[in-house]
Every structure is written in structure tokens, then in C-alpha cells.
Scaffold this active site. Structure first.
Site, PDB file in Angstrom:
ATOM      1  N   ASP B 153      38.605  39.634  30.679  1.00  0.00           N
ATOM      2  CA  ASP B 153      37.272  39.054  30.633  1.00  0.00           C
ATOM      3  C   ASP B 153      36.288  40.125  30.176  1.00  0.00           C
ATOM      4  OD1 ASP B 153      35.494  36.964  30.876  1.00  0.00           O
ATOM      5  OD2 ASP B 153      35.069  37.364  32.987  1.00  0.00           O
ATOM      6  N   ARG B 264      29.570  35.631  44.650  1.00  0.00           N
ATOM      7  CA  ARG B 264      28.674  36.784  44.515  1.00  0.00           C
ATOM      8  C   ARG B 264      28.643  37.667  45.741  1.00  0.00           C
ATOM      9  NH1 ARG B 264      28.623  36.943  39.193  1.00  0.00           N
ATOM     10  NH2 ARG B 264      27.846  35.017  38.288  1.00  0.00           N
ATOM     11  N   GLN B 267      31.791  39.667  45.725  1.00  0.00           N
ATOM     12  CA  GLN B 267      31.702  40.621  44.612  1.00  0.00           C
ATOM     13  C   GLN B 267      30.834  41.827  44.960  1.00  0.00           C
ATOM     14  OE1 GLN B 267      30.374  38.745  40.984  1.00  0.00           O
ATOM     15  NE2 GLN B 267      30.499  40.615  39.758  1.00  0.00           N
ATOM     16  N   LYS B 280      36.614  36.971  41.904  1.00  0.00           N
ATOM     17  CA  LYS B 280      36.842  36.196  40.699  1.00  0.00           C
ATOM     18  C   LYS B 280      38.289  35.724  40.556  1.00  0.00           C
ATOM     19  CE  LYS B 280      33.106  38.375  38.082  1.00  0.00           C
ATOM     20  NZ  LYS B 280      32.496  37.333  37.219  1.00  0.00           N
ATOM     21  N   THR B 284      39.854  30.389  37.661  1.00  0.00           N
ATOM     22  CA  THR B 284      39.134  30.414  36.389  1.00  0.00           C
ATOM     23  C   THR B 284      39.517  29.133  35.674  1.00  0.00           C
ATOM     24  OG1 THR B 284      39.359  32.825  36.292  1.00  0.00           O
ATOM     25  CG2 THR B 284      38.772  31.695  34.236  1.00  0.00           C
TER      26      THR B 284
END
Lengths: 458, 458
Positions: B153, B264, B267, B280, B284
Site C-alpha cells: 500500500d 485510527r 493505529q 489495517k 481490505t
């Protein structure tokens, strides 16, 4: 299949220190591959393409040949388009065999242990069959043991994280605040995992010195190693369903040595904010023989005390450590012999493999058979022990960012790797009269790809 | 095979705006799948297992059926153990077909374009064959188009990187010093890439508030989206051999929409120093139809001006951009209808796909057929355009870290996603009288896995 015998009984039988094999080289003191080990790998030779084998002494036992001779049996899992069974051993990867599950791995290991025992005549006294089923390691080419669907690298040595934090951040707050709570890891690049012996080309990449306005693209000048182990997932998990820490070990097939080659100058410039990428994606070397968790069972030890106590999802595993001795040898290109630059032990690792797996899947992320999980650089508590050999697992730490280069007998010095240098990792568990070894994990540095004239104007 | 016709001639023929199909729904204004598109995907239905198809209007053209009827031909590349050819279309993945190479992709697209043209009676007037070869999209299940050996990514929108840097670092120095030199990327987790329509379970993970001494493990409270596109590698590269930027596009098979779901709070706590991982890796989502670079050719545009001029290895590609309009719709669980919360365009991306590929391989890292490369969040230059729709590609940016929640007609507000919310990404290139669309990339949030009592004592 020996489904009537328990896993504990299989372990007791196959891990007996007194076991000896009729393959004499397996009984030699110092052999990595005694009958107590029986690691799995993929090999080819002049007679046939890649297939599954097991190391015994200086030899490889060809499981495809044993299966054809009906000396071993496993349940069929693969079928071709016409519905006929396909051998899991006539594959250039362990994935198909390992997908059969833990009870199959263990009972096959029991069959192989029996076949190779001194007192078992079945293969020992059948010269024709021995000729077909035993291949000299020196005459075989080893391949990657698995098709690797995913490669994750952790960062689980407290000493390593502390050393790096001291050098690049703040010696007083060397560990990041999250380090003692999370088995920190990142996704690595699976495509460039290579087997021991594959030359490693020095990467080109962007480097920037503090004095220059802009980076340049060219050969890494700070090429390093990272002494690691890796484990292969043998039992996958479903998307959305975490693996409990207490169940983590049951998902692991076995371990290898792993060298996470790292270009420190590229890493330093690229790693903010998304982590290392090109600095590590050019090559990762693993040893070819996967030492099973069954063979490692006698060497499991308590992992270091964890303070603060980990969150609940990271608790519950017993004997998370492995008393696995590790060495790094560096052979400079022009030196007559190499030198052991590091000696350490896997038992120093703060976070266990089961905790790594529990954390990886705690978000619901799935893992698959053949996934490779690196331990992170394995550093012990001290640097040089007097003869110039430290317990740190990288040149960055051993030379303290190049401040204390390593000296060799022929006068050469090394802060980082030069072209032609060879690195050999070794690892073994010391048993009573035998050792369970991994075989070498080696790679030679070859010069960087020369840049074309269009790349000169930087 | 039509090897006598050049690639440019094939493109001129297959991308003519005036082309029409006898499949009427392909000619309807607003259809994502006119005859100029012909995207590839993998589908199954009640009659057969997963196989390769091409979208045309509301239908799927079954390439395995066409091949059996000898209406299309491709060179055989797969053989079974007995040496018999195996169809690349009777596979639950595009990898085998795509491995045949660019000239095969293009000439097959030419054959399909001809077969589906209004004036071609071969399939049009054969009711029996049409019955076998056309499947309604509404009656099919879509699968991941590729076995994805690696997922990378990138982070290539200057506006997105600036927004994130402004919020979490320093608004005056929002862009990291390396951002204008490097198409920053990181390795993602390939195992958890799922196809549009797959429910996405809210992840549990470690979150820590500034006020608390220690983190807790539980459901993410700041679950976000990232509007991205992805491209699939169609021609691999060898370990040690970089792909030149000028050659980058020739390695790309096609594009999809991609939602890089991001927690978030997880993260924020985990990402130092090795980058995002669990935040993440839980899911996906990609759209099922791979729109070929051939179909996108008429929509290629210059990418934004790059200042400073990139290093030489990142130069040389032409028309790196794609004029690809993008929309994000959020459908709150209890709202009667959704709302478009973002409208932007892929042409804003600073780094091109060819530059991403050149950078990825610049260290010598190899890429493989089926590798998925995400663009990074695609943000335009401005937030809300008056009706509450911004050009930013994440809720983090659209609500400016929750400071300006999005309001819905039924009174609901959203800073981040709640259980039951659905996100739909859409994308299309507007041609003259037709559009080359991607179909939806959708996912509904389901509640986090409940934690057992043993996980409560934190």
C-alpha cells in the site's frame, strides 16, 4: 496411521536421547541432524525435481520415494482434476503436507523415527530401496521449504529494541511506550524470501546525509544483517477469529533461522511514518530445514518475566521460550577464515511466538499455512565478551553504529558488510549427547547493480 | 491469435466511442460495463464453481464456456500431471490467464469486443450458446479476482499526507522531508484482502488514551475508511532487477477500487516505529472487476507537476495519471438512504503507478503476477464543497479528526463508522457517450467479536 498413540507418547518416543540411527553420520557428535531432529525440507537433485525430504545425518530421506515404496502413509488430501490422489510429497513445497494437520505431522515423524532407528531392518537392510530413498545432502539442491503466502517480522527482543532506541532516539527512554504492551511487528515482503546459499545483491536505494539537501540513489553503504529465527504457521486461522495465546503453539509447524538483511542508510531515510520498506524488501534468507516444534519440545523454557503483566489476550501460554543457541559468523571476502562475531540465545526473547501469533490475529487478521513469522533481531544482554564476540544480533549494535568496528585476524575491519563478505547463521539446541541443529543460513553479498548513465545525473 | 495486429491498433479498435453491443444493457447510459470496458473477474453461480468472466452490461460473459465452444482461443500454458492442457479460464483466479502476457490479454479483449459487437451474429444469434455463455450478474457470486501473493500500500496523495501531517504532527511542516522524494509505501497484509460485499468485522485491538497509564484491548472506536484504487501486477520482475519507471505501465494488468479500512485508535498507539499493522490488517476490500489498462488508455492524463524533479530512477513515464472520478457513499444503519460524503479524482495523485512500481523494485525486490498495489488514500484539494461533500478520502480528514462530524438527513451524525454502517466506493472514467466504470466496492461493518470473561480484567 498411528492414531491410537497420544501426542505426548509420540514425543516421548521420538525425542529419547538414547535413540540412535543406522545412518551413522546422524550419530556423530555435532551433527545438526540426529534421529531426534528429523527436520522437513524441499530438495532436488540430478534424478528428480523438487520434492519433500527429511534430513538425517549427512543425508536426505526422500519422502516421495518412501511413499512410492509404501514405507510411509499419510491420508490423501490432494486430488487432480480427475479425482485421483496426488502425493503431498511430490511437491516443491511443504504446504500440502503440512495442511494435513498436526496429528499427521507427528505420526509421520514417529514412522520416520522408527524406520531410521538402529534396530529397524526394513530400510536399513534393503540396499536397493536405500539407494532410491537416501540422497546425499552434498549432492542435493535445497529450495524454499514453503510457498510463503505472508511474511511478518516482529521486533520482540527487548535488548535489541533498547539498543536501537538508545542509538537513534533517547538513551533514557530507549523503549517506545508501546513496546512492553505490544509484540510489535510489521508486514515484510514474502516474494524476496530466499533459501540459504542464494547470493544477496547489495541494494540500490535512496540515502540522504544530514549535510545534503537531497537524497541520491545508489548502493547502500550500511548493509547489515539481523540474526533472527522464523516460524512457519502449520494450522491457519479464519478471518475474524483470533488465535488465543494459549493455543498459539498448536498453530506452529516449526522453526528456521532467518537473516533479515537490512540497508541501514536506506532505512533511516525511508522509515517515517510507515516503517521499513525497500531497506528490507530486497532479500530475507532462511535456512532450508524446518525444525519441527515436536523436535524442539525438550528445549522449551520459560520466557523472561514480563512486567507489566501483559493484557489478557496475550496471556496463557506456557514455556514460551526455546533454549536455542545462536551464532553469527562473518567471513570477509579476503580473509582466510571467518570469525564468530555474535553468540546469543533465543531464550532471551521477551515476546513468545504464541504471543506474536495471538497479537497478529487479535484484530481478526487471518493466518495461513506457510506464513512465515520472523522473531525480530535476537540480541542478548551484553556486547563483546572479551574475545570480540558480542551477544547482539546486528552489526549496527555490535559496532555501535560503526563506532567500534570489528577487527579480523588479517587486519580487515568491518562496520557494515562489504561485497564478497559471507554471513553464516547457525543455531542448535543442546541435548544430552546430541543436538537438534538447524544447518547453516548463509548468504554472500554481491555488488550492487550498476546504474545506467541516465541515473548518474542526480 | 491476432498477432498480426499491433497493440495500438487493438486499442483504437476496442476503445472506439461509437462501438455498441448486442447486449442491450451495456449500451444504457450510466452502465459501468459498456463494450469499451470488458473488465475481468472471477465468479461462480449455481451451475458451476469459480471461473473467469468478463462483465458486459448486467451480464457476465463466461470465458470457460466460450473456450469450450471454441469461440475464443488463448495459448495453453497450464498442463496437468499427464501433460494435458488445462484451461486458464476454468480457475478460480486470474493469475494463470494473466501470466500468459500482455499480447494475450489484448488480443483476447479484441476477440471479445468483436464477439459482443452489435454487428457480430456469431454469439448474438445462437440462443443455446448465449444461454450457456451469459450469466446474470444478479445471479452470480463474485470472488477475489487474483490469488494475491503480495499486497503493498502506497501513500501517494500529497493532499492526504499533508492533511494527516497537519493533524498529527506539525501543520507548518506537514509533509515529511522524504515525502517529495519517495513514493512512500509499506507492505500490507494480503491474507485479509476481501471482495466487495464481504462484511467487515470491527476489529478489537489495543487503544490507549493519553490520560490512561496503560492500553486496553477492545473494539476500535475510531473505525475509518480509506478511498483508494489498487492495481494488479500482470508481468512480474526478477529478484535483483528493477523495473524502470518508463516500463512500469507495461507491468500492470488493470485497476480496482480499494477500501483500506483503518482503525485510527489502534493505529495511533501501534504505529511507531515500524508502521501500521493490526490497525489495517483486519480487512481490505476491493471491487471484483479488474478494469484493464487497455480500457483506461483513453483516460490517461499528465500527473501533477513534480517539484523537486524526481531522481532519475523515478523519471521517464508519460501520462502517469488517470482521469478517474471517485465517490464515497456512507449509508448509516438506520438511515433510509445513503449520502455521498466524498467526491474526488485519481488524477490528483502525486506519484504515478509506474513510479510506485519503479520504487518498489528499485532495491531489487521482485514483484509477481497478482501482486496488489494500493494507491494510498486519494484526497483532493478541498474539504466540504457546500453540500457537505468533501474531496477527502477518509473520515479522519472529512471530519477533521472528529471535530466536524458529518450530518445525515435523518439526524444521525458520524465522526467514524458505527456497526451496521455501509460504505460504497464508486469510480468511473467518463467517455464520450459511455463510461468505463468499476462497479461498487462495498462493505458493511458488523459488531466486534465479544470478548470472553478472561479478557475483561484489564
Amino acid at each position: 496411521m498411528s492414531s491410537s498413540i497420544s501426542h505426548a507418547d509420540i514425543l516421548a518416543q521420538t525425542n529419547r536421547p538414547s535413540l540412535r540411527s543406522w545412518v551413522q553420520s546422524a550419530n556423530v557428535e555435532g551433527s545438526d541432524f540426529p534421529i531426534q531432529n528429523l527436520p522437513f525440507g524441499v530438495f532436488s537433485d540430478s534424478t528428480a525435481s523438487a520434492r519433500v525430504g527429511v534430513a538425517i545425518g549427512d543425508w536426505i530421506l526422500d519422502l516421495a520415494a518412501l511413499e512410492r515404496a509404501r514405507l510411509i502413509t499419510v491420508p490423501y488430501s490432494l486430488v487432480d482434476e480427475d479425482g485421483n490422489p496426488r502425493s503431498v510429497f511430490r511437491q516443491g513445497r511443504l504446504n500440502d503436507f503440512v495442511s494435513l494437520g498436526q496429528s499427521v505431522w507427528s505420526s509421520l515423524r514417529l514412522q520416520l523415527s522408527a524406520l531410521l532407528s538402529s534396530d529397524n531392518a526394513q530400510l536399513r537392510d534393503d540396499a536397493q530401496l536405500r539407494e532410491r530413498a537416501l540422497v546425499r545432502q552434498s549432492e542435493a539442491t535445497m529450495h524454499l521449504p514453503f510457498d510463503i503466502p505472508g511474511y511478518t517480522d516482529f521486533y520482540s527482543s527487548r535488548e535489541h529494541a533498547t539498543n536501537v532506541g538508545s542509538m537513534f532516539r533517547d538513551p533514557k527512554n530507549a523503549l517506545m511506550p508501546n513496546w512492553l504492551e505490544i509484540p510489535i511487528g510489521y508486514n515484510g515482503r514474502a516474494s524476496s524470501v530466499v533459501v540459504s546459499g542464494t547470493p544477496v545483491r547489495r541494494p540500490n536505494g535512496q540515502r540522504k546525509t544530514p549535510e545534503s539537501d537531497r537524497p541520491t540513489y545508489g548502493p547502500s553503504r550500511r548493509l547489515d544483517i539481523e540474526l533472527e529465527t522464523g516460524f512457519f504457521v502449520g494450522v491457519g486461522s479464519k478471518l475474524g477469529t483470533p488465535v488465543a495465546a494459549a493455543a498459539g503453539d498448536s498453530h506452529i509447524f516449526g522453526m528456521v533461522l532467518l537473516n533479515d538483511w537490512s540497508a541501514r542508510d536506506i532505512q533511516q531515510w525511508e522509515y517515517q511514518p510507515l516503517g521499513p520498506f525497500n531497506s528490507k524488501g530486497f532479500a530475507t534468507t532462511i535456512s532450508p530445514w524446518v525444525v519441527t516444534m515436536d523436535a524442539l519440545t525438550p528445549f522449551r523454557v520459560e520466557q523472561p518475566c514480563q512486567d507489566p503483566r501483559p493484557l489478557a489476550y496475550l496471556r496463557g501460554a506456557q514455556n514460551g521460550g526455546v533454549d536455542l543457541e545462536l551464532e553469527v559468523e562473518l567471513r570477509p571476502r579476503f580473509a582466510p577464515s571467518g570469525k564468530t562475531i555474535a553468540r546469543t540465545n533465543f531464550k532471551y526473547m521477551y515476546w513468545s511466538m504464541a504471543q506474536q501469533l495471538a497479537h497478529h490475529t487479535s484484530s481478526g487478521c487471518d493466518v495461513r499455512v506457510g506464513d512465515l513469522m520472523g522473531s525480530g533481531t535476537i540480541s542478548g544482554p551484553t556486547n563483546s565478551d572479551g574475545d570480540g564476540t558480542g551477544t547482539f544480533g546486528s552489526l549496527l549494535e555490535l559496532t555501535w553504529n560503526g563506532q567500534s568496528p570489528i577487527k579480523f585476524a588479517n587486519g580487515e575491519v568491518r562496520s557494515f558488510l562489504e561485497d564478497g563478505d559471507e554471513i553464516v547463521l547457525r543455531g542448535w539446541c543442546q541435548g544430552d549427547g546430541y543436538k537438534v541443529g538447524f544447518g547453516p543460513c548463509a548468504g554472500v553479498i554481491t555488488p550492487a547493480l550498476e546504474l545506467g548513465s541516465s541515473e548518474d545525473d542526480q
